[in-house]
Design an enzyme around this catalytic site. Structure first.
Site, short mmCIF file in Angstrom:
data_model
loop_
_atom_site.label_atom_id
_atom_site.label_comp_id
_atom_site.label_asym_id
_atom_site.label_seq_id
_atom_site.Cartn_x
_atom_site.Cartn_y
_atom_site.Cartn_z
N GLY A 86 80.93 74.42 43.21
CA GLY A 86 81.99 74.45 43.95
C GLY A 86 83.23 74.63 43.28
CB SER B 190 84.39 62.97 52.74
OG SER B 190 85.83 62.90 53.69
CE1 TYR C 295 82.22 67.13 54.59
CE2 TYR C 295 83.63 65.81 55.69
CZ TYR C 295 83.35 66.19 54.57
OH TYR C 295 84.15 66.04 53.28
N1 NAP Z 1 89.92 69.00 51.21
C1 NAP Z 1 89.71 68.03 51.76
O1 NAP Z 1 90.78 67.74 52.68
C2 NAP Z 1 88.68 67.16 51.68
C3 NAP Z 1 88.48 65.77 51.91
C4 NAP Z 1 87.40 65.12 51.70
C5 NAP Z 1 86.25 65.52 51.18
N2 NAP Z 1 86.33 66.86 50.63
C6 NAP Z 1 85.21 67.46 49.95
O2 NAP Z 1 85.61 67.93 48.58
C7 NAP Z 1 84.82 68.99 48.20
C8 NAP Z 1 85.52 70.09 47.82
O3 NAP Z 1 86.40 70.67 48.98
P1 NAP Z 1 87.32 71.69 48.99
O4 NAP Z 1 88.41 71.16 49.90
O5 NAP Z 1 88.22 71.66 47.39
O6 NAP Z 1 86.86 72.72 49.52
P2 NAP Z 1 87.00 74.29 49.33
O7 NAP Z 1 88.37 74.64 48.71
O8 NAP Z 1 86.39 75.20 50.53
O9 NAP Z 1 86.14 74.65 47.97
C9 NAP Z 1 84.66 74.47 48.13
C10 NAP Z 1 84.04 74.97 46.89
O10 NAP Z 1 82.54 75.00 47.14
C11 NAP Z 1 81.95 76.26 47.26
N3 NAP Z 1 80.96 76.23 48.13
C12 NAP Z 1 81.09 75.86 49.43
N4 NAP Z 1 79.97 76.17 50.28
C13 NAP Z 1 78.99 76.31 49.08
C14 NAP Z 1 77.52 76.50 49.20
N5 NAP Z 1 76.83 76.56 50.25
N6 NAP Z 1 76.98 76.76 47.86
C15 NAP Z 1 77.66 76.97 46.76
N7 NAP Z 1 79.16 76.76 46.75
C16 NAP Z 1 79.57 76.57 47.86
C17 NAP Z 1 83.22 77.14 47.59
O11 NAP Z 1 82.84 78.43 46.90
P3 NAP Z 1 82.45 79.60 47.82
O12 NAP Z 1 83.37 79.77 49.07
O13 NAP Z 1 82.60 80.79 46.82
O14 NAP Z 1 80.89 79.23 48.11
C18 NAP Z 1 84.32 76.46 46.55
O15 NAP Z 1 84.31 76.42 45.27
C19 NAP Z 1 83.59 69.11 49.56
O16 NAP Z 1 82.82 68.36 48.90
C20 NAP Z 1 84.56 68.54 50.67
O17 NAP Z 1 83.52 68.30 51.42
C21 NAP Z 1 87.38 67.79 51.02
#
Ligand code: NAP
Length: 245
Positions: free
Chosen positions: A12, A129, A142
């Site tokens: 990701g 998270s 989730y």
């Molecule tokens: N942003 C927040 O507020 C937040 C808070 C708490 C936890 N998190 C966690 O932090 C992590 C990163 O989140 P983010 O906010 O940085 O998300 P993001 O900007 O949506 O990035 C997610 C990444 O994972 C990839 N991805 C998504 N689904 C996938 C799949 N099925 N297989 C392979 N790659 C996949 C996406 O690429 P593609 O779209 O090209 O697949 C992207 O590179 C996640 O685990 C999320 O649950 C986020």
């Protein structure tokens, strides 16, 4: 350069906090293999692999490519994940299964496949998270999937300790990534979600992806006597703080 000679896999890594970690690693001289479902738009000096974290065949291919391109690893950042905003009454078995497949099963088997490549002194960092230990309306599957990741990170820490490999968890709160970690919602709902986050977070703002990346890199390379731990990067949201009135 701080990460010269280091080799890392970031799942990701195409946007959001994964990309912030990739950029910091590359700036520091590391060699990186990153994944996303679609890596075609990525223009970085890294190895790229389109790979769906919920597909075991893709995870196996990731292991083979990591071995061929990088050989031994210093860091595996198991970061793929996403949430939906689904109240219990609207949850379907398909939403439940997909949420667990991507967030929990994908993370577990990614670590299993790559563990043999990590060298002594190397480490894993998993992204969970603040939701894993909270009750956030609409985030049932989730939150539970992330709680599972938090749990099996402890087990991996126990299982890999004899090889000198550390395993830790970063648990972000609201973080300003392209999706805010949430998929399938209209932009106005996402904007309201973000606004709520800023209100309920004690520091009264969301994190930048770079703030989460700093914690990931601290766990990965600086916290050399820390394993099985969870580092919140949540502006105090999950810490039961009581603010002055
Ligand atoms: N942003 C927040 O507020 C937040 C808070 C708490 C936890 N998190 C966690 O932090 C992590 C990163 O989140 P983010 O906010 O940085 O998300 P993001 O900007 O949506 O990035 C997610 C990444 O994972 C990839 N991805 C998504 N689904 C996938 C799949 N099925 N297989 C392979 N790659 C996949 C996406 O690429 P593609 O779209 O090209 O697949 C992207 O590179 C996640 O685990 C999320 O649950 C986020």
């Amino acid at each position: 350069m701080k990460y010269q000679g280091k080799k890392a896999v970031v799942t990701g890594g195409t946007h959001g906090m994964g990309l912030a970690v990739v950029r910091a690693l590359l700036d520091g001289g590391a060699e990186v293999l990153l994944t996303g479902r679609d890596v075609s738009g990525v223009d970085l000096p890294a190895h790229l692999l389109s790979s769906d974290a919920s597909r075991l065949a893709d995870i196996d291919e990731l292991g083979a490519v990591a071995e061929a391109k990088l050989g031994e690893l210093d860091l595996v950042f198991v970061n793929v994940g996403y949430a939906t905003l689904t109240p219990y009454a609207e949850a379907t078995p398909e939403i439940y299964d997909r949420t667990f497949d991507v967030n929990a099963k994908g993370a577990y088997f990614t670590a299993q496949r790559l563990a043999g490549l990590v060298r002594p002194g190397g480490s894993f960092v998993f992204t969970t998270s603040v939701a894993a230990e909270a009750g956030i309306a609409g985030m049932g599957p989730y939150s539970a999937a992330k709680a599972a990741v938090r749990s099996f990170a402890r087990t991996y820490a126990a299982e890999l300790a004899p090889r000198g490999i550390r395993v830790n968890v970063v648990s972000p709160g609201y973080t300003d990534t392209p999706t805010m970690g949430v998929t399938g919602v209209p932009s106005e709902v996402l904007a309201a979600f973000k606004e709520t986050g800023d209100e309920i977070t004690p520091l009264k703002r969301h994190a930048t992806p770079e703030e989460v990346a700093a914690a990931v890199l601290f766990l990965a390379f600086d916290a050399t006597f820390t394993t099985g731990a969870d580092l919140p990067v949540d502006g105090g949201l999950g810490q039961r703080l009581t603010l002055p009135v």
